[in-house]
Design an enzyme around this catalytic site. Structure first.
Site, short mmCIF file in Angstrom:
data_model
loop_
_atom_site.label_atom_id
_atom_site.label_comp_id
_atom_site.label_asym_id
_atom_site.label_seq_id
_atom_site.Cartn_x
_atom_site.Cartn_y
_atom_site.Cartn_z
N ASP A 22 0.79 -1.33 0.10
CA ASP A 22 0.15 0.11 0.16
C ASP A 22 0.89 1.09 -0.09
O ASP A 22 0.76 2.09 -0.96
CB ASP A 22 -0.91 -0.13 1.30
CG ASP A 22 -2.03 -0.96 1.13
OD1 ASP A 22 -2.37 -1.55 0.02
OD2 ASP A 22 -2.38 -1.45 2.41
N ARG A 33 0.38 4.70 16.96
CA ARG A 33 -0.12 5.73 16.06
C ARG A 33 0.26 7.05 16.40
O ARG A 33 0.77 7.74 15.57
CB ARG A 33 -1.51 5.48 15.50
CG ARG A 33 -2.20 4.08 15.17
CD ARG A 33 -0.83 4.01 13.98
NE ARG A 33 -1.66 2.49 13.43
CZ ARG A 33 -0.79 1.79 12.51
NH1 ARG A 33 0.46 2.10 12.49
NH2 ARG A 33 -1.31 0.92 11.98
N SER A 67 -4.37 -9.25 7.34
CA SER A 67 -3.89 -8.08 7.47
C SER A 67 -3.20 -7.86 8.79
O SER A 67 -3.86 -8.09 9.92
CB SER A 67 -4.76 -6.74 7.49
OG SER A 67 -4.34 -5.58 7.97
N1 ARG Z 1 -8.37 -3.14 15.53
C1 ARG Z 1 -7.06 -2.61 15.88
C2 ARG Z 1 -7.37 -1.15 16.41
O1 ARG Z 1 -7.92 -0.53 15.78
C3 ARG Z 1 -6.07 -3.01 15.14
C4 ARG Z 1 -6.09 -2.10 13.74
C5 ARG Z 1 -5.00 -2.63 12.60
N2 ARG Z 1 -5.16 -4.01 12.51
C6 ARG Z 1 -4.44 -4.61 11.45
N3 ARG Z 1 -4.50 -5.81 11.53
N4 ARG Z 1 -3.72 -3.75 10.63
O2 ARG Z 1 -6.39 -0.74 17.39
#
Ligand code: ARG
Length: 393
Positions: free
Chosen positions: A13, A96, A177
């Site tokens: 990506d 993040r 993912s």
């Molecule tokens: N559901 C989790 C969150 O929102 C992880 C999101 C990312 N997951 C991933 N498999 N790329 O914090």
């Protein structure tokens, strides 16, 4: 030419994003954050850098943020006992805001007008990146190509990458993912979208199956100082090494798996599985120690705070005033959270079996049913009368 700093992972990506933005006339600076994501086989930060440049980036920043991630994000969340919807220890969500902080910092340094990420328009991560960037510098423009570009599938992206000579290993099939850092792994999509399906063993990366895991119990003692893990079995560890060690030990015993149908911020319910052996062990030990040293009212109130804290982290509000205020509360509760918890690991289970603290509020002479009893039972009678008085008609 407009400059943009992109949160770059090295994957399909974000590699396509580099080229896609370049073709739209941007100069792209890639930022790769090392949060302990454990690069896959044959992968290296050098290879990621080369890929970014080959895709069209003008410059690549690679930063090891593991210690900052642990000190400023993981430890506060651990002290707060922040667990989303009873299961998710927030590894992805905690990473993040830190990545976004550096995107903004590099944008300032490079005099870039924009920051960009590779999140979809359906998830929480876009919110976390953008809300954080917006708080730290509302003037920066945010680009989210995946929300608007023409590609509808992974196959279309692969076609694009091949046509543009972006060096991506397209032979690898990607059944899931995955987002990974030192605090845990989030795994979704593929067969996992079928809620009736038990997650297949091959979905898990660092935990052995509890069923097949090592049978004999392992005891492990964790010492905390003011809520922060310090020692394992009496030996002082650097926090990063301590977490890595517990990931290995816990993983061997199948500890730290979760299977959760969660409520995303954008209103979608989604199923994700998690692996977080170290985080699980440390949360269990930390909670256990708190049960020994916190007075009842603080302990109960802290549970309410934990719930709110986990929501704020999940919702991308790390740099919000409320989160900051809650850190003040949590930190003050950690004053007495010093001591050792011994845990027993067996086949997917991590259970506290022994605890000690110089700040323990446990008084055996009060709780005992033996003859050393010092509790004046006669006082109970008056206490109960007054306690129940408001409810008698
Ligand atoms: N559901 C989790 C969150 O929102 C992880 C999101 C990312 N997951 C991933 N498999 N790329 O914090």
């Amino acid at each position: 030419m407009k400059k943009v700093v992109l949160a770059y992972s090295g994957g399909l990506d974000t590699s396509c994003i580099v080229r896609w933005l370049k073709d739209k006339g941007y100069e792209i600076i890639c930022f790769v954050a090392d949060l302990g994501q454990g690069l896959g086989q044959g992968e290296s930060f050098e290879a990621i850098e080369e890929r970014a440049l080959a895709a069209g980036a003008s410059k690549v920043y690679i930063k090891d943020l593991q210690d900052e991630f642990i000190d400023d994000f993981v430890v506060p969340a651990l002290k707060a006992n922040a667990i989303y919807e009873g299961k998710y220890l927030l590894a992805t969500a905690l990473g993040r805001p830190l990545i976004a902080k550096y995107l903004v910092q590099i944008a300032h340094k490079e005099k870039a007008q924009c920051v960009a990420h590779g999140c979809t328009g359906k998830g929480n991560d876009q919110v976390r990146f953008e809300v954080t960037a917006g708080i730290l510098d509302p003037k920066l423009e945010i680009l989210a190509p995946v929300r608007e570009w023409e590609f509808k599938s992974r196959e279309e992206e692969i076609e694009y990458a091949m046509a543009k000579n972006i060096p991506i290993d397209v032979t690898k099939k990607k059944p899931y993912s995955i987002d990974r850092n030192i605090w845990g792994i989030s795994i979704e999509a593929g067969i996992l979208e079928n809620l009736e399906h038990e997650p297949p063993e091959d979905a898990y990366l660092i935990t052995k199956s509890p069923a097949g895991g090592t049978t004999y119990p392992k005891y492990i003692e964790i010492y905390f100082e003011k809520g922060k893990p310090k020692k394992i079995d009496g030996k002082v560890w650097k926090l990063k090494d301590l977490i890595n060690h517990l990931n290995v030990v816990g993983g061997t015993y199948g500890v730290g798996r979760q299977d959760l149908v969660e409520n995303r911020l954008v209103g979608i319910k989604s199923r994700e599985i998690y692996e977080a052996p170290a985080a699980t062990i440390l949360h269990i030990a930390h909670r256990e120690l708190e049960s020994l040293v916190l007075d009842r009212e603080t302990a109960h109130f802290k549970e309410i705070i934990a719930l709110k804290y986990s929501e704020l982290v999940y919702y991308g509000l790390w740099y919000s005033p409320l989160k900051q205020a809650l850190d003040g509360f949590v930190d003050s509760t950690q004053e007495f959270v010093t001591g050792s918890i011994k845990l027993k690991l067996t086949k997917g289970v991590c259970a506290p079996v022994s605890r000690k603290s110089p700040n323990s509020l446990y008084k055996k002479e009060l709780s005992t049913y033996g003859k050393e009893d010092k509790f004046n039972q006669k006082l109970a009678e008056g206490f109960i009368k007054i306690w129940g008085m408001p409810y008698q008609r």
